[in-house]
Design an enzyme around this catalytic site. Structure first.
Site, PDB file in Angstrom:
ATOM      1  N   GLU A  31      37.862 -14.732  56.731  1.00 51.63           N
ATOM      2  CA  GLU A  31      37.061 -15.027  57.924  1.00 51.63           C
ATOM      3  C   GLU A  31      37.517 -16.398  58.436  1.00 51.63           C
ATOM      4  OE1 GLU A  31      34.690 -13.067  59.220  1.00 51.63           O
ATOM      5  OE2 GLU A  31      34.402 -11.563  57.650  1.00 51.63           O
ATOM      6  N   GLU A  68      42.697  32.376  35.974  1.00 49.61           N
ATOM      7  CA  GLU A  68      42.833  33.708  36.569  1.00 49.61           C
ATOM      8  C   GLU A  68      44.300  34.093  36.483  1.00 49.61           C
ATOM      9  OE1 GLU A  68      40.331  35.475  38.003  1.00 49.61           O
ATOM     10  OE2 GLU A  68      38.713  33.986  37.938  1.00 49.61           O
TER      11      GLU A  68
END
Length: 1638
Positions: free
Chosen positions: A294, A690
């Site tokens: 900042e 699967e």
């Protein structure tokens, strides 16, 4: 498109123009103005053109509005990536209105270019560093921002209204950087960061002056919480470097008085919580270390500040760039080729953050000076580690790694057939029914007995055995240190591929044992269990050739077994035999890894399969998500097609799985699945695989399935050897069973086997691993896990009591009554300096005080100082719950024995005054039965529900406890009880009508939850939320009424009657646990108890003094939101417990102004507060001259915050004095609201004048002392007119409570009826001088809120005062009635009596809630508050502050005390609603713009700087901004309680032609054109001719004229074209005839 061409033209043309202008060679940096997008683009292109040898200009993408996100690369070889050269990036203007960063980076780019080869530091940086500068990440926002605007949000966000520094993925949310909801600028930035190996970065902002470092947010998302990154030391060093080299940042404490930044740096989250910040993203997702800078207190300072800001930041920027060359740097290369290895991982032991190598194998790892152990690793290679690597402060340490491939060569392709013997010929691979399968397994078991063991884990519904084949070098035995693995097939009966490939796998492992080194090694080091069919009944019903069907899917009961396991969210259904068999098997065998094999798709699916959103497909991440992904990916990548992600194109063409894997919940949500249950209830990690698109393929296709899965099945088993493994043993080497192994940051625990061995799967990385076991001190070690075999990590645990309880015995028994008393007496005699026994009225109660030597030194007349918090610990409240007394007896022993041995205990005892009632009911202990968990066998008395809210005591023990509480005034109390596993807090019974509670929820609910949560978190049984008596409490805490609604409890008595926050820790599910459980319960509660005592110091210690430093007697301290007050001891001050976080505290004392302070309470710490009270003089009435003198004196005494001015004169020429109080008196600060207070409109109601004079004195004298007053003055412009009618006041008489004598001014005109209404003077008298003065005053100031003070009633009124119809006293409401009611209620609620309404002390009055519409109390026209609203859009309420119009001066002090807080709250109310600015696109303020709210009549006009305030009640509104010559602006906004919502408008000018709107021009043009057309039609109808046939007359003028004459002759008779046909003869004949035919 026009915008793009404009930019391109400027980018191409501007450099040439600049060079022609003489910009050749080195130039001065132009800091005279800001650079808009077009000019910035041209300037960057100019640098690239002029310095091509060191620069390269590119764009990483475009903003929402199509502006390029330019990056200027500056390095010695910009067209290549140099090996070993670190990259650093600097990004500015992320918030468009924080413009200073944009210019500073532009200046830096020019500075580096201009000084290259001229300045040694610059040359060195450019030659050794790859520097990327992005001046503006938010060019769209910058175009909307306004120069000179220091605050506000105009231009902050991008063009979509999104704050880019809240738009990045947050570590505490489920967002992923690949999600699609991010803004374009964010997406481009993330892509840039992920694709480049940046080492260091700076993110430049404005609006403060501080260097902020990660993390920017925390899991709690609360301000003031330090959120520490693993590299916290590095980040602090980086922040210090910038701040220390900045000319002012390092000695700045913040840009306002509320901020304090030591050395100019702060942790981001400690400052304020910012989820989705860019600096955190850089660190978490890449190699890059970024901090936020900042640069200035003003976000967009005027250009004349640019030179100063550049000078301030230049040395810091250059110093920061050099930091990229610190830490460690080097290369990682292959041993066989010397080639650099990209994406190798660099791990620093002890720091949980890794970096990876760049394209050349080069790396940079920022570190602070020190000695480190550093490892380089990459999958498929042996890791290399260097210890004692020294990093110094001056330059990076060079460290190079050479990695060797595992096995010396790459693993063969996955499609390569397995060496040695393969599986049987294809014709041997077929479907096996149950009998054939059983025969097959029996045959294999008999054939290979030395490595196989067939066993049965249960039976199916129809009685078929669930057969398992174990394959191991020692079958039937768990070998310590050898992991256990399982495969389960055919869970769904019609998904048969798993069943068959597992049979083939068994054959493969058996037949190749002793022949294939790889498979032999796997069998020798792994205990493999294979269950080919979990659902043999379903298989028998299934049909060969089934592709997607469900026949045979379920078991014989029709239950889907993969929905039948207990679910983490939705409980369990009735368990099937097959399910129970597998669950018992999984709990019996310490499986480490497993997989269930399915069919119907081709994908590896990993947990979790379910989520709380039942039925919705959402990614359901387990704590070990990274491990599961690696496991699933291992199988998929070893399969020839699974990893492609398009498994079943012909069946499911739309399905895609990246890498052939998926999270179960993200695919579809399935509760009750086996893999989730395995993970949550055992050590086992399971995925579901699967195996193919067809569920029950034909036998001929089975060989293809086997060959596709063979390598993957073997490779997956090998994964059981990953992660970390070892033993947990005692000091004598004995294995500790059921010890828990936890990994820091991963919420999943595994346990050791009977022999003390464990396995814990982990991906590569550095971890903190903790081993813990009951009765032993936990041990935490750090290790680095590589990609190869599991890392060994052994633990040796010491006995817990040796480590934690000074070796004191932790025997499994209960202390007797006699031994308890003797033990306490013994310690009192041996340690009289820190412990004593207090005499009680009931010898059945043992009261012990432990107070420390510090407290003893502070004793005064035997009363311990209140500087220390007093804590009460209570046990044995009921005789059948003796575990509490047992624990507290051991705690007394621990504190006394540890006082001289342990600094922590010494500090705790010295700073906390501890009172222990170890056993409230000694006598009843003998009537309880050990092991009685419910209390059914107890025959003694129960006193726990006998604490009524009065002095009555059914039992003497109750009376003793009550007297004990009254005597010691505890700050915190805890009762140790049983019959549950929960920390209980008040109230136990819901009550109505209490100031401190609403139902069962108290005002201290937040404090209770924090204390209870800390206790439960430190107690493993409570923190886990363990079930007890069929009850489970989230986080182990509960409000008492939810635990068990009970009247007459000690908790409620202590809190309601004694104002003591008290909790009860139920530490055992069993009321009277077996003595064997006592050591465990003591271990579990020691740390929570010490933490509880430490937490008692959490709060504030307040001391109250006057301005001379003298103690103030009779002071009371209030905490905002807490109706209870605390008296403050004048000498010692007072201690008040508070939850961690921000608090506002107020102190009041008779004769002094109240003072308010804000404090940030931190965990376990006491904040010291010094209140300096301003003495109030006794109020008396002021004549006009006295008032005038007082105001003059105050203006002289407080010149920095006051300004005294006159707004006019009265009829008798007395001046109307106003005192302004603000931070910048005399100046309207943009965005700052203005408020006015007016008193004494009626001359005989003088009390308002005196209250406002007292208010002025309070504000001025409290400024700088009272945080609340100071902040309000700093942020508000306050105008106070104490007397509008001093003429009338001069003839009034003190003590006159009624009547209208002297009510009016000197002309006898009631000023509150003299204001115009509806533009007319409705008064019978002309406008009075006082009226005109105040009207002119209102014209000169943009007042937002006004308060006028009257007397004669006790009520707050609001417009309208005028009647709804003549002669009526019915309410006459404004469109802003809700706003006015809120304002009036705010005043009344802060008044101690007014808000009571019906209890008003004024005779015959009863106003609901102390507020009313003006017309109902005094219906009349011409009132000031009506005029404020109608003519000035200023919200005014009229407050009647006293029943008596002119009370005696002796009543003024009380009246001031009654109204002080209400007046103060009006200053807070002016900051509610909406506020903002109206500007043009170029940032110019638009004064005089109208701000309207949909459905509201009042119009607010913007002030000279374009700012406005508009008070609104909470709700949703449409707000519009209008200004002549501009397009209307419209915004939807939700207004909430608290600070005003900021709503800015950017107006575009209307397009006008000749000063008129384009619409008007269009309409006028259309009308004109219509008139012309009509005229033409009329003329045409007149020009009609009959049909003639003419030969062409030639081209001579004569022939033309004849033709025209003939045509004209009959023009009025016939139209030439109507009903005629025109033919153009193109035959080319010489006659060239024109025919006109009818």
């Amino acid at each position: 498109m026009l915008k793009l061409w404009t930019v391109l033209c400027v980018v191409v043309c501007f450099p040439a123009a600049v060079n022609l202008a003489g910009f050749v060679g080195k130039r001065q940096i132009d800091t005279t103005h800001y650079h808009g997008y077009v000019e910035m683009s041209a300037l960057l292109q100019d640098y690239a053109n002029r310095y091509p040898h060191i620069t390269q200009l590119s764009s990483i993408g475009q903003s929402v509005e199509g502006r390029e996100l330019w990056v200027l690369r500056i390095t010695d070889n910009p067209d290549q990536t140099e090996a070993g050269e670190p990259a650093v990036k600097l990004v500015g203007n992320m918030h468009g209105n924080e413009a200073i960063s944009r210019e500073v980076l532009i200046f830096l780019a020019q500075y580096l270019c201009e000084n290259y080869r001229h300045d040694d530091q610059v040359t060195q940086l450019v030659d050794t560093t790859d520097i990327y500068i992005m001046p503006s990440m938010n060019p769209d926002g910058f175009e909307n921002a306004r120069e000179g605007q220091c605050g506000g949000t105009l231009g902050r966000e991008n063009a979509n209204g999104v704050d880019l520094n809240r738009d990045f993925p947050d570590q505490f949310s489920s967002q992923d950087y690949q999600d699609s909801q991010f803004e374009p600028e964010t997406v481009h930035m993330m892509k840039w960061v992920m694709e480049n190996k940046f080492v260091l970065s700076g993110n430049f902002h404005g609006g403060d002056l501080v260097a902020s470092y990660p993390f920017d947010d925390s899991a709690r998302h609360g301000n003031g919480i330090y959120s520490r990154a693993p590299d916290d030391d590095v980040f602090k060093r980086l922040a210090h470097v910038y701040a220390n080299n900045h000319l002012t940042m390092h000695n700045n404490n913040g840009c306002d008085r509320w901020e304090h930044f030591k050395d100019g740096i702060t942790n981001g989250a400690k400052w304020y919580d910012v989820p989705g910040g860019m600096q955190d993203f850089n660190y978490l997702y890449s190699n890059c270390f970024e901090i936020t800078l900042e640069l200035s207190c003003c976000k967009y300072p005027t250009a004349d500040h640019l030179s100063e800001e550049w000078d301030n930041n230049r040395p810091a920027l250059l110093a920061y760039l050099t930091q990229v060359h610190h830490g460690v740097q080097g290369f990682v290369v292959r041993s066989d080729s010397g080639q650099g290895m990209e994406d190798a991982t660099i791990t620093v032991q002890g720091i949980d953050h890794n970096v990876t190598t760049a394209g050349h194998g080069d790396f940079w790892r920022l570190l602070v000076p020190g000695t480190y152990t550093i490892t380089a690793s990459k999958q498929g290679f042996v890791s290399e580690t260097f210890t004692d690597v020294t990093v110094d402060a001056d330059q990076a340490t060079e460290l190079n790694f050479t990695l060797h491939a595992v096995g010396g060569q790459k693993t063969p392709p996955l499609s390569t057939p397995h060496p040695t013997q393969d599986t049987p010929h294809p014709d041997h691979i077929k479907h096996h029914d149950y009998v054939e399968m059983k025969n097959f397994l029996t045959k294999m078991s008999r054939t290979y007995p030395e490595i196989t063991h067939m066993y049965n884990i249960g039976q199916s519904v129809e009685g078929r055995d669930l057969l398992v084949m174990e394959i191991s070098d020692q079958p039937g035995v768990h070998q310590p240190g050898e992991p256990e693995f399982k495969y389960i097939g055919n869970m769904h009966g019609n998904e048969v591929v798993g069943r068959e490939v597992l049979l083939q796998l068994i054959e493969l492992l058996c037949e190749n044992y002793g022949k294939d080194d790889d498979l032999t090694g796997l069998v020798n080091t792994t205990r493999i269990h294979i269950l080919p069919s979990m659902n043999p009944d379903g298989y028998e019903m299934a049909q060969e050739g089934d592709v997607r069907g469900i026949t045979g899917r379920t078991n014989a009961h029709g239950v889907d077994l993969n929905r039948n396991f207990p679910d983490q969210y939705f409980g369990e259904e009735e368990l099937e035999p097959e399910t129970m068999a597998v669950m018992e098997w999984a709990k019996r065998v310490p499986f480490v890894l497993s997989a269930s094999l399915h069919g119907g798709n081709l994908v590896a699916d990993y947990p979790f399969d379910d989520s709380r959103k039942k039925g919705h497909a959402v990614y359901s991440k387990s704590p070990d998500d990274a491990v599961f992904q690696q496991l699933a990916r291992t199988y998929s990548l070893a399969h020839p097609t699974m990893h492609s992600g398009h498994p079943c194109d012909d069946i499911k063409p739309d399905e895609y799985f990246q890498d052939g894997i998926t999270n179960g919940g993200a695919w579809y949500n399935v509760p009750g699945v086996m893999q989730d249950w395995d993970y949550l209830n055992t050590n086992d990690f399971e995925v579901a695989i699967e195996l193919g698109c067809v569920k029950f393929p034909y036998s001929k296709d089975l060989p293809e399935y086997w060959h596709a899965n063979k390598e993957a099945l073997v490779e997956y088993i090998k994964q059981v050897h990953k992660g970390v493994k070892g033993f947990v043993v005692t000091t004598d080497g004995s294995g500790i069973s059921n010890a828990s192994i936890t990994v820091h940051g991963i919420n999943h625990t595994v346990t050791t086997t009977a022999g003390g061995d464990y396995w814990r799967l982990l991906v590569s990385g550095t971890y903190q691993v903790t081993a813990a076991a009951q009765g032993y001190q936990s041990v935490t070690q750090e290790l680095t896990v590589g990609d190869g075999d599991a890392t060994w990590l052994n633990f040796t645990l010491q006995s817990w009591n040796e480590e934690n309880d000074y070796g004191l015995p932790n025997d499994p028994n209960y202390i007797t009554n006699e031994d308890l008393v003797e033990t306490v007496k013994k310690y009192t005699e041996e340690h009289e300096g820190i412990i004593r026994i207090e005499e009680t009225s009931d010898n059945n109660v043992v009261d012990v005080e432990i107070f420390g030597k510090l407290a003893r030194r502070k004793r005064d007349d035997d009363d311990v100082t209140r500087v220390q918090p007093h804590v009460a610990l209570i046990g044995g409240l009921n005789g059948d719950e003796p575990i509490g007394r047992e624990i507290l007896t051991r705690l007394i022993r621990h504190l006394v024995e540890g006082y001289d041995r342990d600094d922590r205990i010494k500090s705790l005892v010295d700073n906390t005054h501890i009172h222990v009632l170890a056993a409230v009911d000694l006598a009843s202990f003998s009537q309880a039965v050990e092991g009685d968990c419910t209390g059914e066998q107890y025959t003694g008395t129960r006193i726990s529900d006998g604490f009524t809210l009065d002095s009555h005591a059914q039992f003497p023990q109750i009376a003793t406890v009550k007297q004990w509480f009254e005597k010691h005034q505890f700050d915190l109390a805890l009762s140790l009880e049983a019959g549950g596993l929960v920390v209980r807090y008040p109230l136990d019974y819901p009550r109505e009508g209490l100031l401190v509670a609403d139902g069962a929820t108290t005002q201290d609910d937040l404090l209770f939850k924090e204390i209870a949560g800390e206790y439960a978190d430190s107690n493993p049984a409570l923190g886990a939320g363990s079930p007890c008596n069929n009850e489970t409490f989230h986080q182990g805490i509960s409000i008492g009424a939810s635990f068990k609604e009970t009247k007459g409890t000690l908790l409620d008595y202590a809190y309601i009657e004694e104002h003591v926050p008290m909790l009860a820790a139920h530490v055992s599910c069993c009321k009277y646990p077996e003595k064997e459980d006592v050591p465990k319960i003591w271990r579990e509660n020691l740390e929570p108890l010490l933490g509880f005592l430490s937490q008692a110091r959490q709060g504030v210690h307040a001391v109250v003094r006057d301005q001379e430093g003298n103690p103030v007697s009779g002071a009371w301290m209030f905490t905002e939101g807490d109706p209870q007050n605390v008296s403050v001891d004048p000498e010692k001050g007072t201690f008040k417990m508070l939850p961690s976080g921000q608090h506002r505290l107020q102190v009041e004392a008779l004769g002094f102004s109240s003072e308010t302070k804000q404090v940030d309470v931190k965990d376990g710490q006491t904040e010291e507060l010094d209140f300096v009270m301003v003495r109030e003089e006794t109020l008396s009435y002021h004549g006009y001259e006295d008032m005038q003198q007082m105001l003059t004196d105050l203006a002289k005494e407080y010149p920095k915050i006051t300004k005294l001015y006159s707004i006019g004169e009265t009829v008798n020429f007395r001046r109307l004095w106003v005192l302004e109080i603000s931070k910048t008196p005399g100046t309207h600060r943009p965005g700052q609201p203005e408020v006015k207070f007016v008193g004494n409109l009626h001359g005989n109601e003088v009390v308002g004048r005196e209250l406002l004079l007292a208010f002025i004195d309070h504000l001025c004298s409290s400024y700088g002392y009272d945080d609340d007053v100071t902040k309000l003055i700093d942020t508000t412009r306050i105008h106070i007119l104490p007397s509008l009618n001093p003429d009338g006041a001069t003839c009034s008489t003190e003590g006159t409570c009624e009547g209208d004598t002297c009510r009016g001014n000197s002309n006898n005109v009631d000023l509150n009826t003299n204001f115009p209404s509806g533009g007319k003077n409705v008064s019978s008298a002309p406008l009075q001088p006082e009226t005109q003065a105040i009207m002119g005053w209102m014209d000169d100031h943009p007042f937002v809120l006004s308060v006028s003070l009257f007397a004669g009633h006790l009520v707050a009124t609001y417009p309208y005062d005028r009647p709804s119809k003549l002669g009526s006293d019915q309410p006459s409401l404004t469109p802003d009635d809700d706003v006015f009611q809120n304002l009036a209620a705010a005043y009344a609620n802060r008044h101690p009596i007014m808000h009571l309404g019906s209890s008003s002390p004024c005779p015959g009055e009863a106003f609901s809630d102390g507020i009313t519409n003006g017309a109902k109390i005094d219906s009349h026209g011409g009132s000031m508050q009506d005029y404020n609203y109608n003519a000035q859009s200023c919200m005014e309420i009229a407050v009647w502050v006293s029943c008596c119009k002119y009370p005696f001066s002796s009543e003024l002090d009380q009246l001031w005390r009654d109204n002080r807080e209400s007046l103060m709250d009006m200053l807070r109310q002016v900051h509610t609603g909406v506020k903002g600015f109206v500007r043009t696109k170029d940032g110019t303020a638009v004064p005089g713009a109208s701000i309207t709210v949909g459905g509201r009549g009042s119009v607010v006009v913007t002030a000279t700087d374009g700012d406005y305030w508009r008070l609104l009640a909470p709700g949703e509104y449409v707000i519009r901004a209008d200004m002549e010559g501009y397009e209307q602006g419209e915004r939807k906004v939700i207004v909430t309680e608290g600070d005003a919502k900021e709503v800015d408008f950017v107006l575009s000018k209307k397009y006008q032609i000749f000063g008129m709107s384009p619409i008007i021009i269009i309409i006028a043009t259309a009308v004109s054109m219509a008139a012309i057309v009509c005229t033409a039609v009329v003329i045409c109808r007149m020009c009609r001719t009959p049909a003639y046939s003419y030969s062409k007359l030639g081209t001579s003028e004569y022939g033309d004229s004849i033709l025209m004459n003939r045509l004209k002759k009959d023009a009025s008779q016939k139209s030439l074209l109507k009903d005629n046909e025109y033919h153009d003869d193109l035959s080319g004949s010489e006659d060239d005839t024109i025919y006109w035919k009818r």
